[in-house]
Every structure is written in C-alpha cells, then in structure tokens.
Design a protein around this motif. Structure first.
Motif, PDB file in Angstrom:
ATOM      1  N   CYS A 261       0.529  -0.872   0.228  1.00  0.00           N
ATOM      2  CA  CYS A 261      -0.451  -0.291  -0.248  1.00  0.00           C
ATOM      3  C   CYS A 261       0.722   0.768  -0.044  1.00  0.00           C
ATOM      4  O   CYS A 261       1.606   1.414   1.052  1.00  0.00           O
ATOM      5  N   PRO A 262       1.023   2.099  -0.871  1.00  0.00           N
ATOM      6  CA  PRO A 262       1.349   2.890  -0.608  1.00  0.00           C
ATOM      7  C   PRO A 262       1.363   4.622   0.022  1.00  0.00           C
ATOM      8  O   PRO A 262       2.282   5.254   0.086  1.00  0.00           O
ATOM      9  N   SER A 263       0.444   4.156   0.922  1.00  0.00           N
ATOM     10  CA  SER A 263       0.339   4.760   1.693  1.00  0.00           C
ATOM     11  C   SER A 263       0.059   5.031   3.429  1.00  0.00           C
ATOM     12  O   SER A 263       0.693   4.971   3.827  1.00  0.00           O
ATOM     13  N   CYS A 264       0.602   3.359   3.348  1.00  0.00           N
ATOM     14  CA  CYS A 264       0.475   2.694   5.005  1.00  0.00           C
ATOM     15  C   CYS A 264       2.290   1.414   4.857  1.00  0.00           C
ATOM     16  O   CYS A 264       1.904   0.497   5.781  1.00  0.00           O
ATOM     17  N   SER A 265       1.555   0.985   3.584  1.00  0.00           N
ATOM     18  CA  SER A 265       2.466  -0.118   3.179  1.00  0.00           C
ATOM     19  C   SER A 265       2.408  -1.085   3.483  1.00  0.00           C
ATOM     20  O   SER A 265       3.608  -2.134   3.733  1.00  0.00           O
TER      21      SER A 265
ATOM     22  N   SER B  65      -3.684  -6.476   0.112  1.00  0.00           N
ATOM     23  CA  SER B  65      -4.750  -5.333  -0.718  1.00  0.00           C
ATOM     24  C   SER B  65      -6.553  -6.358  -1.252  1.00  0.00           C
ATOM     25  O   SER B  65      -5.487  -7.506  -1.724  1.00  0.00           O
TER      26      SER B  65
ATOM     27  N   GLU C  43      -7.383  -2.171  -2.784  1.00  0.00           N
ATOM     28  CA  GLU C  43      -7.870  -1.273  -1.451  1.00  0.00           C
ATOM     29  C   GLU C  43      -6.785  -1.993  -0.922  1.00  0.00           C
ATOM     30  O   GLU C  43      -7.580  -3.420  -0.313  1.00  0.00           O
ATOM     31  N   CYS C  44      -6.128  -1.008  -0.272  1.00  0.00           N
ATOM     32  CA  CYS C  44      -5.631  -1.729   1.311  1.00  0.00           C
ATOM     33  C   CYS C  44      -6.628  -2.436   2.599  1.00  0.00           C
ATOM     34  O   CYS C  44      -7.239  -1.724   2.163  1.00  0.00           O
TER      35      CYS C  44
ATOM     36  N   CYS D  66      -5.636  -0.337   6.002  1.00  0.00           N
ATOM     37  CA  CYS D  66      -6.157   1.771   5.698  1.00  0.00           C
ATOM     38  C   CYS D  66      -7.393   1.670   4.968  1.00  0.00           C
ATOM     39  O   CYS D  66      -8.171   2.599   4.894  1.00  0.00           O
TER      40      CYS D  66
ATOM     41  N   HIS E 221      -7.350   2.510   1.755  1.00  0.00           N
ATOM     42  CA  HIS E 221      -6.385   3.055   0.983  1.00  0.00           C
ATOM     43  C   HIS E 221      -6.899   2.450  -1.063  1.00  0.00           C
ATOM     44  O   HIS E 221      -6.757   0.853  -0.125  1.00  0.00           O
TER      45      HIS E 221
ATOM     46  N   PHE F 210      -5.378   2.279  -4.115  1.00  0.00           N
ATOM     47  CA  PHE F 210      -4.563   2.764  -5.683  1.00  0.00           C
ATOM     48  C   PHE F 210      -4.491   1.700  -6.783  1.00  0.00           C
ATOM     49  O   PHE F 210      -5.330   0.409  -6.630  1.00  0.00           O
TER      50      PHE F 210
END
Ligand SMILES: [Zn+2]
Length: 148
Positions: free
Chosen positions: A3-7, A11, A30-31, A34, A36, A38
């Motif tokens: 995930c680019p937002s929370c790693s 997903s 979708e992560c 979190c 997120h 992407f």
C-alpha cells in the motif's frame, strides 16, 4: 502489492481490466489495513501466480514447494525428477494459456493429480491424500476406484 499509503502488504482487487494497449492489466486495489485505494499495472506473462488457500489467505506460487510435495508423493516410485519437472511445466503452461493470475490451492492440487494419475497410481494416492482433503473414507475409496 504494498500500500503506498501505509505500506501494508495485503490488498484486495476491486476492479481489473486490460490496459489500452492490452499488454498489461490495470487493477484498482484497496488496502486491507487502511482502505486506501490505488492502481497497479501488471504486465501479462510475468505476473506472479497467486495461490488462494482454503482458509482464504493467499501466497505467491512457489514452484519448489509444489516440487517438494510431488517428490514426497513419488518417493521410491519409478518417476524421475525430470518427469516431475515437465509435469509442473505443463501446469504452468496451462495456467499461462488461460491467463489466470490466481488459483485455489485445491485447483492447483487437482491439476497436479490429473497429471500424476498418468504417471503412477501410488504417487497419485499419496499426493491425493495430502492435497484433496478427503472428507471421509468413502470419498477416499471412491477416488481409488476412479483410478482403475
Ligand atoms: Zn494502507
């Protein structure tokens, strides 16, 4: 896919479609941690195959792992490692030809069983007992009869 937002590494795919040139698959993910969303682009042909296990979790396909299972099933049987290697090649080719990126572990086991049945009955039963997850003795007996 990280995930680019929370790693987070897990997903789910919410949408997938071919890219405009058809050489890749565009996926909306979708992560699971979190939420997120992407987008990833995966080139066809060199996607890692994902195995979906019976409990719903997934892992990357591991040729060596499949080979180990087959080698155990074929212990002391007249089957060469080369035969097992080409058996796995045949499975991988079939999966590539159907453009599948994901397969259930049971389906993968079935693909191996179909091929193993042509090589050696004993190895077939050994492998089946591990991978087919027989519900009861009758089911196991029925599978044995099916080999004749
Ligand atoms: Zn995340």
């Amino acid at each position: 896919m990280r995930c680019p937002s929370c790693s987070h590494l897990e997903s789910k795919v919410v949408d997938s479609r071919p890219s405009e040139d058809g050489a890749a698959i565009r996926r909306r993910r979708e992560c699971l941690a979190c939420g997120h969303r992407f987008t990833t682009y995966e080139r066809l042909g060199d996607n890692p195959l994902i195995i979906i296990k019976s409990d719903g979790s997934s892992e990357a396909y591991d040729r060596q792992k499949l080979m180990r299972g087959l080698l155990i099933a074929c212990a002391k049987r007249p089957i060469s490692p080369e035969q097992l290697s080409s058996l796995i090649d045949s499975i991988e080719t079939e999966l590539r030809n159907t453009s599948r990126n994901e397969i259930g572990s049971k389906d993968l086991g079935d693909m191996a069983l179909v091929r193993l049945a042509k090589l050696d009955d004993v190895a077939y039963v050994r492998f089946a007992s591990v991978y087919k997850d027989f519900q009861n003795v009758e089911e196991f007996a029925a599978a044995l009869e099916g080999m004749n």
